[in-house]
Design a protein around this motif. Structure first.
Motif, short mmCIF file in Angstrom:
data_model
loop_
_atom_site.label_atom_id
_atom_site.label_comp_id
_atom_site.label_asym_id
_atom_site.label_seq_id
_atom_site.Cartn_x
_atom_site.Cartn_y
_atom_site.Cartn_z
N TYR A 1 23.11 37.75 29.24
CA TYR A 1 21.89 37.73 29.94
C TYR A 1 20.98 36.78 29.14
O TYR A 1 20.13 35.93 29.55
CB TYR A 1 21.28 38.93 30.37
N TYR B 1 22.07 33.29 28.90
CA TYR B 1 21.83 32.58 30.04
C TYR B 1 20.36 32.24 30.18
O TYR B 1 20.08 31.09 30.91
CB TYR B 1 22.50 32.99 31.15
N GLN B 2 19.46 33.12 29.78
CA GLN B 2 18.35 33.25 29.99
C GLN B 2 17.54 32.00 29.19
O GLN B 2 16.77 31.33 29.44
CB GLN B 2 17.36 34.43 29.97
N ALA B 3 18.02 31.62 27.99
CA ALA B 3 17.81 30.70 26.99
C ALA B 3 17.96 29.39 27.63
O ALA B 3 17.51 28.36 27.36
CB ALA B 3 18.30 30.74 25.69
N LEU B 4 19.15 29.36 28.33
CA LEU B 4 19.65 28.19 28.82
C LEU B 4 18.98 27.82 30.19
O LEU B 4 19.38 26.65 30.84
CB LEU B 4 21.06 28.26 28.71
N HIS B 5 18.33 28.56 30.60
CA HIS B 5 17.52 28.46 32.00
C HIS B 5 18.47 28.42 33.17
O HIS B 5 18.64 27.34 34.07
CB HIS B 5 16.93 27.26 32.08
N LEU B 6 19.66 29.37 33.24
CA LEU B 6 20.54 29.33 34.07
C LEU B 6 20.67 30.48 34.96
O LEU B 6 21.63 30.41 35.93
CB LEU B 6 21.96 29.22 33.34
N LEU B 7 19.73 31.38 34.88
CA LEU B 7 19.82 32.47 35.71
C LEU B 7 19.24 32.07 37.08
O LEU B 7 18.57 30.94 37.47
CB LEU B 7 18.68 33.48 35.10
N ASN B 8 19.83 32.78 38.15
CA ASN B 8 19.44 32.67 39.56
C ASN B 8 20.18 31.24 40.15
O ASN B 8 19.66 30.60 40.86
CB ASN B 8 18.01 32.71 39.92
N THR B 9 21.51 31.01 39.59
CA THR B 9 22.11 29.84 39.90
C THR B 9 23.61 30.42 40.18
O THR B 9 24.04 31.38 39.73
CB THR B 9 22.21 28.66 39.09
#
Length: 292
Positions: A141, A144-152
């Motif tokens: 988490y 993925y949050q650091a990579l701005h990939l959440l909610n995809t």
């Protein structure tokens, strides 16, 4: 002498009867296990054919005398359920494709190339399979949050792939170890490059293993609940397991008939597909297990 001659057929008949009884007992035992394992599936279907009022009655009805298909009609008309279904299909298919692609290259590298740290890398793959999925959620988490990939959809594809990849790589490595290197040498003599040799000679011989990891990865991604619940908060991007749980089961009310109807509609097609493809799964696992 006559007594001995008469005793032999009697002993053989007794042995055959004992063998038949033992075989019958084995079948009955396997049938009992099958009924035990299939009862949850049966109960889901039965529950989906009752109304919520009927489900609260005691004693419970073990067989629907008057089946109610209203819950199935409701979910088929629901755009939310169809959205969950579409998202799950996208995520499961994407994870399967990515896992196959990575497993082929990683398994081939571990099988054919000797480099420093290869054994350590293999051990890391095996150790990753030992950790429970829930222990990986916090780390994944944060990344993925650091990579701005959440909610995809892409984040769910990556998460499902990370779960099934260690096993898939090790299975493909076992398959590649069982393929003779002389075939590659013959292809190289004919002028084929390493990549051409891999995809024209090695991969076709590894179809059982590829089919096995494809089915395994697809099932893992389809049944995922934890990643879909934690990595995605947008209802339009949710998959079936977390989506149905949050839609039909709330804090103050529970639509058990609708939830089980949705679960049956989501599960039964997958069971039918697996029934036709399970021989490929078994063939892939057993073939990979006996090769050295």
């Amino acid at each position: 002498m006559n007594a001995i001659t008469k005793t032999v057929p009697v002993a053989r008949a007794a042995g055959k009867k004992k063998s038949r009884n033992s075989e019958l007992g084995s079948y009955l035992f396997l049938a009992a296990i099958l009924l035990f394992l299939m009862f949850p599936v049966y109960w889901i279907v039965v529950t989906s054919l009752h109304t919520n009022a009927e489900l609260l009655q005691l004693p419970p009805k073990w067989f629907p005398l008057h089946p109610n298909f209203a819950s199935y009609l409701e979910i088929l008309k629901s755009s939310v359920f169809l959205t969950f279904y579409k998202n799950t299909l996208i995520v499961a298919s994407g994870a399967t494709i990515v896992c196959i692609f990575v497993s082929i290259f990683a398994g081939y590298a571990l099988s054919r190339f000797k480099f420093k740290g290869a054994n350590l890398l293999t051990l890391l793959f095996l150790s990753a399979q030992m950790f429970p999925t829930v222990t990986l959620v916090i780390g994944l988490y944060s990344q993925y949050q650091a990579l701005h990939l959440l909610n995809t959809h892409f984040v769910l594809i990556l998460a499902s792939t990370s779960t099934s990849l260690p096993f898939s790589i090790m299975l493909m490595r076992t398959f590649f170890n069982g393929i003779s290197r002389e075939l590659e040498e013959a292809a190289e003599i004919d002028g084929a490059s390493r990549f051409k040799t891999l995809f024209t000679v090695i991969v076709p011989l590894s179809k059982p293993g590829i089919m096995a990891i494809a089915i395994y990865t697809f099932l893992i991604a389809w049944d995922d609940f934890l990643f879909g619940l934690t990595l995605v908060s947008d209802i339009g991007k949710r998959t079936l397991s977390p989506g149905l749980s949050l839609t039909y089961l709330g804090e103050y009310s529970a639509n058990w008939s609708g939830a089980t109807a949705a679960a049956a509609a989501a599960t039964i097609p997958l069971l039918i597909v697996f029934m036709f493809l399970q021989r490929y799964m078994v063939e892939g696992l057993t073939a990979g297990g006996v090769k050295e």
